[in-house]
Design a protein around this motif. Structure first.
Motif, PDB file in Angstrom:
ATOM      1  N   THR A  16       8.192   4.811   0.613  1.00  0.00           N
ATOM      2  CA  THR A  16       9.184   4.230  -0.293  1.00  0.00           C
ATOM      3  C   THR A  16       9.031   4.865  -1.674  1.00  0.00           C
ATOM      4  N   GLN A  17      10.035   4.663  -2.506  1.00  0.00           N
ATOM      5  CA  GLN A  17       9.998   5.103  -3.898  1.00  0.00           C
ATOM      6  C   GLN A  17      10.019   3.866  -4.787  1.00  0.00           C
ATOM      7  N   SER A  18       9.399   3.967  -5.950  1.00  0.00           N
ATOM      8  CA  SER A  18       9.375   2.824  -6.866  1.00  0.00           C
ATOM      9  C   SER A  18       9.877   3.221  -8.250  1.00  0.00           C
ATOM     10  N   LEU A  19      10.732   2.377  -8.810  1.00  0.00           N
ATOM     11  CA  LEU A  19      11.108   2.492 -10.224  1.00  0.00           C
ATOM     12  C   LEU A  19      10.001   1.814 -11.012  1.00  0.00           C
ATOM     13  N   ILE A  20       9.327   2.553 -11.888  1.00  0.00           N
ATOM     14  CA  ILE A  20       8.138   2.030 -12.562  1.00  0.00           C
ATOM     15  C   ILE A  20       8.303   2.060 -14.083  1.00  0.00           C
ATOM     16  N   THR A  21       7.579   1.140 -14.731  1.00  0.00           N
ATOM     17  CA  THR A  21       7.472   1.119 -16.191  1.00  0.00           C
ATOM     18  C   THR A  21       6.017   0.830 -16.541  1.00  0.00           C
ATOM     19  N   ARG A  22       5.717   0.822 -17.830  1.00  0.00           N
ATOM     20  CA  ARG A  22       4.386   0.374 -18.248  1.00  0.00           C
ATOM     21  C   ARG A  22       4.284  -1.130 -18.020  1.00  0.00           C
ATOM     22  N   ALA A  66      10.876  16.086 -14.995  1.00  0.00           N
ATOM     23  CA  ALA A  66       9.450  16.438 -14.989  1.00  0.00           C
ATOM     24  C   ALA A  66       9.164  17.349 -13.805  1.00  0.00           C
ATOM     25  N   GLN A  67       8.128  18.176 -13.938  1.00  0.00           N
ATOM     26  CA  GLN A  67       7.795  19.131 -12.883  1.00  0.00           C
ATOM     27  C   GLN A  67       7.350  18.449 -11.594  1.00  0.00           C
ATOM     28  N   THR A  68       6.492  17.440 -11.730  1.00  0.00           N
ATOM     29  CA  THR A  68       5.929  16.780 -10.551  1.00  0.00           C
ATOM     30  C   THR A  68       5.918  15.271 -10.753  1.00  0.00           C
ATOM     31  N   ASN A  69       5.611  14.542  -9.683  1.00  0.00           N
ATOM     32  CA  ASN A  69       5.491  13.086  -9.796  1.00  0.00           C
ATOM     33  C   ASN A  69       4.360  12.686 -10.731  1.00  0.00           C
ATOM     34  N   ARG A  70       3.304  13.485 -10.780  1.00  0.00           N
ATOM     35  CA  ARG A  70       2.214  13.208 -11.725  1.00  0.00           C
ATOM     36  C   ARG A  70       2.728  13.273 -13.159  1.00  0.00           C
ATOM     37  N   ASP A  71       3.585  14.235 -13.446  1.00  0.00           N
ATOM     38  CA  ASP A  71       4.142  14.383 -14.792  1.00  0.00           C
ATOM     39  C   ASP A  71       5.048  13.207 -15.145  1.00  0.00           C
ATOM     40  N   VAL A  72       5.744  12.661 -14.140  1.00  0.00           N
ATOM     41  CA  VAL A  72       6.577  11.479 -14.369  1.00  0.00           C
ATOM     42  C   VAL A  72       5.711  10.313 -14.836  1.00  0.00           C
ATOM     43  N   ALA A  73       4.625  10.057 -14.116  1.00  0.00           N
ATOM     44  CA  ALA A  73       3.727   8.951 -14.487  1.00  0.00           C
ATOM     45  C   ALA A  73       3.141   9.153 -15.877  1.00  0.00           C
ATOM     46  N   THR A  74       2.742  10.378 -16.184  1.00  0.00           N
ATOM     47  CA  THR A  74       2.165  10.676 -17.494  1.00  0.00           C
ATOM     48  C   THR A  74       3.182  10.452 -18.612  1.00  0.00           C
ATOM     49  N   ALA A  75       4.430  10.845 -18.382  1.00  0.00           N
ATOM     50  CA  ALA A  75       5.470  10.675 -19.398  1.00  0.00           C
ATOM     51  C   ALA A  75       5.667   9.206 -19.740  1.00  0.00           C
ATOM     52  N   ILE A  76       5.586   8.342 -18.733  1.00  0.00           N
ATOM     53  CA  ILE A  76       5.748   6.904 -18.981  1.00  0.00           C
ATOM     54  C   ILE A  76       4.548   6.359 -19.764  1.00  0.00           C
ATOM     55  N   LEU A  77       3.362   6.708 -19.319  1.00  0.00           N
ATOM     56  CA  LEU A  77       2.152   6.194 -19.970  1.00  0.00           C
ATOM     57  C   LEU A  77       2.037   6.679 -21.410  1.00  0.00           C
ATOM     58  N   GLU A  78       2.547   7.864 -21.687  1.00  0.00           N
ATOM     59  CA  GLU A  78       2.470   8.422 -23.053  1.00  0.00           C
ATOM     60  C   GLU A  78       3.668   8.029 -23.907  1.00  0.00           C
ATOM     61  N   GLY A  79       4.601   7.276 -23.350  1.00  0.00           N
ATOM     62  CA  GLY A  79       5.733   6.788 -24.133  1.00  0.00           C
ATOM     63  C   GLY A  79       6.878   7.771 -24.286  1.00  0.00           C
ATOM     64  N   ARG A  80       6.858   8.880 -23.568  1.00  0.00           N
ATOM     65  CA  ARG A  80       7.956   9.858 -23.647  1.00  0.00           C
ATOM     66  C   ARG A  80       9.126   9.456 -22.765  1.00  0.00           C
ATOM     67  N   ALA A  81       8.911   8.477 -21.908  1.00  0.00           N
ATOM     68  CA  ALA A  81       9.975   7.897 -21.096  1.00  0.00           C
ATOM     69  C   ALA A  81       9.671   6.416 -20.921  1.00  0.00           C
ATOM     70  N   ARG A  82      10.724   5.615 -20.841  1.00  0.00           N
ATOM     71  CA  ARG A  82      10.488   4.181 -20.690  1.00  0.00           C
ATOM     72  C   ARG A  82      10.239   3.796 -19.242  1.00  0.00           C
ATOM     73  N   ALA A  83      10.748   4.590 -18.328  1.00  0.00           N
ATOM     74  CA  ALA A  83      10.594   4.302 -16.898  1.00  0.00           C
ATOM     75  C   ALA A  83      10.649   5.613 -16.122  1.00  0.00           C
ATOM     76  N   GLY A  84      10.469   5.497 -14.816  1.00  0.00           N
ATOM     77  CA  GLY A  84      10.525   6.681 -13.962  1.00  0.00           C
ATOM     78  C   GLY A  84      10.536   6.268 -12.502  1.00  0.00           C
ATOM     79  N   VAL A  85      10.763   7.247 -11.614  1.00  0.00           N
ATOM     80  CA  VAL A  85      10.756   6.985 -10.171  1.00  0.00           C
ATOM     81  C   VAL A  85       9.766   7.938  -9.528  1.00  0.00           C
ATOM     82  N   ILE A  86       8.815   7.366  -8.761  1.00  0.00           N
ATOM     83  CA  ILE A  86       7.827   8.165  -8.042  1.00  0.00           C
ATOM     84  C   ILE A  86       7.571   7.516  -6.672  1.00  0.00           C
TER      85      ILE A  86
END
Length: 290
Positions: free
Chosen positions: A134-140, A185-205
């Motif tokens: 499955t895929q998840s829409l995630i936020t902090r 983002a290049q990879t799913n890891r980059d998506v998670a990092t962008a959210i944790l660093e505040g460069r995105a409010r949410a993401g899908v991984i």
């Protein structure tokens, strides 16, 4: 002294010539057989051309290389033919290679693109990783969001299409005038990092990755799709295709194969057919190049 009749001399001479020719032919055959017998030692058999196995770039190249190098080495030993990894830096380059016909022999890919290869390019599914994903829409976890609607015009990170994450995101926001601002983002890891660093409010991984990060919260989890599938190019002959299938499904059946799966945190590899992925390419409708 009487000379023998001419006919007697001619017969004797002819018989001698026939014997000589037969003897010469026998010697030539023996010499040729000896030459053939020594050829393998003089000219060793040419090594088989390596097979190339591509993997969709759902994780960083270095991470994929570390996880799947033991996999291709195992396959090479089982096949008696080298197998090499072919990796891509991002989904844009991967999709360009895929649309162009894919100049590799075997690929590990998501359900939608696996079905695309079968329907449009004549590839054959031979195996898959067991299970669904499955895929998840995630936020902090300190940013309370209850619905995707709250993210309209907000920055949402995702891998570019045709990653499954991007295809799912478009389904979460079907209204073309009520969309988030996409941060690719290049990879799913980059998506998670962008959210944790505040460069995105949410993401899908992919949902299995969420638990690997402290501070992420799944807002929505999608319906499951078939897990990653192995498919083989129509350019690969039937004998090699069958051998690849046997080698792949032998992973959970051999001690070496089970060790590799366990060490790389991979699920069992099981047999699969084109029918298992049928219909999943529908997710690609609207994707450039579909």
């Amino acid at each position: 002294i009487r000379r023998p009749p001419r006919s007697t001399l001619s017969s004797s001479s002819a018989a001698s010539d026939v014997y000589k020719r037969q003897r010469l032919a026998s010697l030539l055959v023996s010499a040729f057989a000896l030459l053939i017998a020594t050829l393998p030692a003089t000219f060793p058999a040419q090594a088989k051309e390596p097979l190339q196995m591509a993997i969709a770039p759902f994780l960083p190249e270095a991470e994929l290389e570390k996880a799947y190098t033991p996999v291709v080495e195992y396959l090479g030993r089982r096949l008696g033919q080298p197998v090499e990894l072919k990796l891509f830096p991002n989904f844009l380059s991967f999709w360009e290679a895929t649309r162009g016909g894919s100049d590799f022999d075997i690929v590990l890919d998501s359900a939608p693109v696996t079905d695309f290869r079968v329907q449009r390019q004549g590839w054959q599914v031979v195996a898959r990783f067991d299970g669904e994903v499955t895929q998840s829409l995630i936020t902090r976890d300190d940013d309370l969001i209850l619905s995707p609607k709250e993210l309209v015009n907000e920055r949402v990170a995702v891998q570019p299409s045709p990653s499954v994450s991007a295809l799912v995101l478009y389904q979460l926001f079907p209204n073309p005038v009520q969309q988030p601002t996409l941060v690719f983002a290049q990879t799913n890891r980059d998506v998670a990092t962008a959210i944790l660093e505040g460069r995105a409010r949410a993401g899908v991984i992919p949902t299995p990755l969420v638990g690997g990060y402290t501070g992420l919260y799944p807002v929505v989890t999608t319906e499951p799709l078939p897990f990653l599938g192995f498919s083989v190019s129509p350019e690969v002959n039937e004998r090699t295709r069958k051998a690849l299938r046997q080698a792949l499904v032998s992973f959970p059946e051999t001690e070496e194969g089970k060790r590799i799966l366990e060490e790389q945190s991979l699920t069992d590899i099981v047999p699969a057919t084109n029918a298992y992925y049928a219909g999943n390419a529908d997710l690609l409708v609207g994707t450039y190049g579909y």
